[in-house]
Design an enzyme around this catalytic site. Sequence first.
Site, PDB file in Angstrom:
ATOM      1  N   GLU A 190       0.690  -1.165  -0.095  1.00  0.00           N
ATOM      2  CA  GLU A 190      -0.053  -0.046   0.106  1.00  0.00           C
ATOM      3  C   GLU A 190       0.858   1.200   0.126  1.00  0.00           C
ATOM      4  O   GLU A 190       0.260   2.444   0.071  1.00  0.00           O
ATOM      5  CB  GLU A 190      -0.941   0.078   1.244  1.00  0.00           C
ATOM      6  CG  GLU A 190      -1.995  -1.176   1.273  1.00  0.00           C
ATOM      7  CD  GLU A 190      -3.175  -1.173   0.172  1.00  0.00           C
ATOM      8  OE1 GLU A 190      -3.774   0.063   0.289  1.00  0.00           O
ATOM      9  OE2 GLU A 190      -3.551  -2.018  -0.454  1.00  0.00           O
ATOM     10  N   HIS A 245      -4.689   2.111   6.941  1.00  0.00           N
ATOM     11  CA  HIS A 245      -3.312   2.273   7.009  1.00  0.00           C
ATOM     12  C   HIS A 245      -2.537   2.668   8.182  1.00  0.00           C
ATOM     13  O   HIS A 245      -3.423   3.401   8.918  1.00  0.00           O
ATOM     14  CB  HIS A 245      -2.955   3.201   5.719  1.00  0.00           C
ATOM     15  CG  HIS A 245      -3.222   2.802   4.457  1.00  0.00           C
ATOM     16  ND1 HIS A 245      -3.938   3.677   3.481  1.00  0.00           N
ATOM     17  CD2 HIS A 245      -3.123   1.736   3.785  1.00  0.00           C
ATOM     18  CE1 HIS A 245      -4.257   2.844   2.280  1.00  0.00           C
ATOM     19  NE2 HIS A 245      -3.895   1.836   2.534  1.00  0.00           N
ATOM     20  N   CYS A 288      -2.885  11.618   3.241  1.00  0.00           N
ATOM     21  CA  CYS A 288      -2.945  10.740   2.233  1.00  0.00           C
ATOM     22  C   CYS A 288      -2.606  11.389   0.790  1.00  0.00           C
ATOM     23  O   CYS A 288      -2.356  10.941  -0.208  1.00  0.00           O
ATOM     24  CB  CYS A 288      -4.401  10.346   1.906  1.00  0.00           C
ATOM     25  SG  CYS A 288      -4.969   9.086   3.195  1.00  0.00           S
TER      26      CYS A 288
END
Length: 459
Positions: A187, A260, A381
């Site tokens: 990720e 995450h 992000c």
Amino acid sequence: MSIARDGNTSRGSVLAFEANFDGLVGLTHNYGGLSTGNLASAANATAISRPKEGALQGLAKAKRLADAGLVQGLLPPHERPHLPTLKAIGFSGSDAEILAQAWKADPALVRNVSSSAQMWAANAATVSPAADCSDGRLHFSPANLLTMPHRALEASQTERSLRAIFADTAQFAVHKALPYQPLFADEGAANHMRLCANHGEAGVEIFVWGRNGFGQQETRFPARQTLQTGEAIARRHGLAPARVLHLQQSRKAIEAGAFHNDVVAVASLQVLFCHEHAFEDRLGAYEAIKRACDGLMEVAIVEVPEAEVPLADAIKSYLFNTQLLSVPGEDRLVLIAPEECRENAATHAYLETLVASNGPIGRVQFVDVRQSMRNGGGPACLRLRVVLDEGKLGALSARAVLDGSLYDDLVAWVNRHYRETLGPDDLADPALLLEGRTALDELTQIMHLGSDFYPFQRG
């Protein structure tokens, strides 16, 4: 508490500095609710999105950092809907016919190939600064993002973006994504942190994993990052084993919606800012970090107790999905937080206490990124952190570093091409496909990306 710094105020006199490359919000920004375990995404599924507003919000955030004297870059959006995927699974005819067939067969499929999730550049790749790598080059590993179908489409175009911007192979090494199998679920930088005394000096790289790829899934929501992913990236980047840590993310955090690590922890220079429930073995993680940093720096761990900010509030407000920055002229770090942190009583009260203390974080600056937040992505992000020096900055091959001229060009481009609103059923509109291609073709000229950057440009 004053922290060691590397003086971003005058780039001509510093060895290295941290640049942030933000993902440009794409033209198909929508609320498809595609990301299992991302509670904000699920809560806003089927809502009406505002692509133009989202893109302008993202650009405004980036400009604010550029105006503060930081190096701010941009990564271009991907082409969506992704027709190569629809063609590969049996749809045929003209582009409009392919889109119509796919929508009739399965609207959820069209929503997946129309996702604008690549706006969250923290998932684009894992980046290791040259000071950490054995060959002295800056290394990028694009993330395969295989856990979510809509994100697994991104790696090849991300690699193309990175190669277009960081093309000088003497300075940069852009790898391919890891193999597309669950053992190497990756990720990107959302599960990677780095601690260092100065950005240009060797540091400690921390890879956070949610599951062992050889084990069983132990959480209800997907644990998206594997232990084996971090181990593979550390090897291919040529990192010194003594300066690499592999820490397990808390199962409790994953179950609470921290899909995450960057939803529960963020690091910059010598400072780790994290929630009490960030790591599975909390005390063991802290001890390992201090051992790895010994001889390089004195690390400061700022832990937010559950009693002051419950995990649910931290995730809802994205307290840790913030940018922790060394800003020119300030002795302590600055936290760039979403407006939701100010609106949440628990996080706002904590941040006021944090700033009033003599700790390493001296100021909080709130930004409006609500279009991103409603899909589960805060300020952190939206950015990929890349350590550069003057030589590497000068070696960039595209017009990707934000200045006043590029900002003006991009704002005008957004205003020309983006829709004000986008509903779930609008993704079936063939006009949206044509609008997107017209806009992206123009963007390649604005950013000097070449005439064969996107799939539609290559035929």
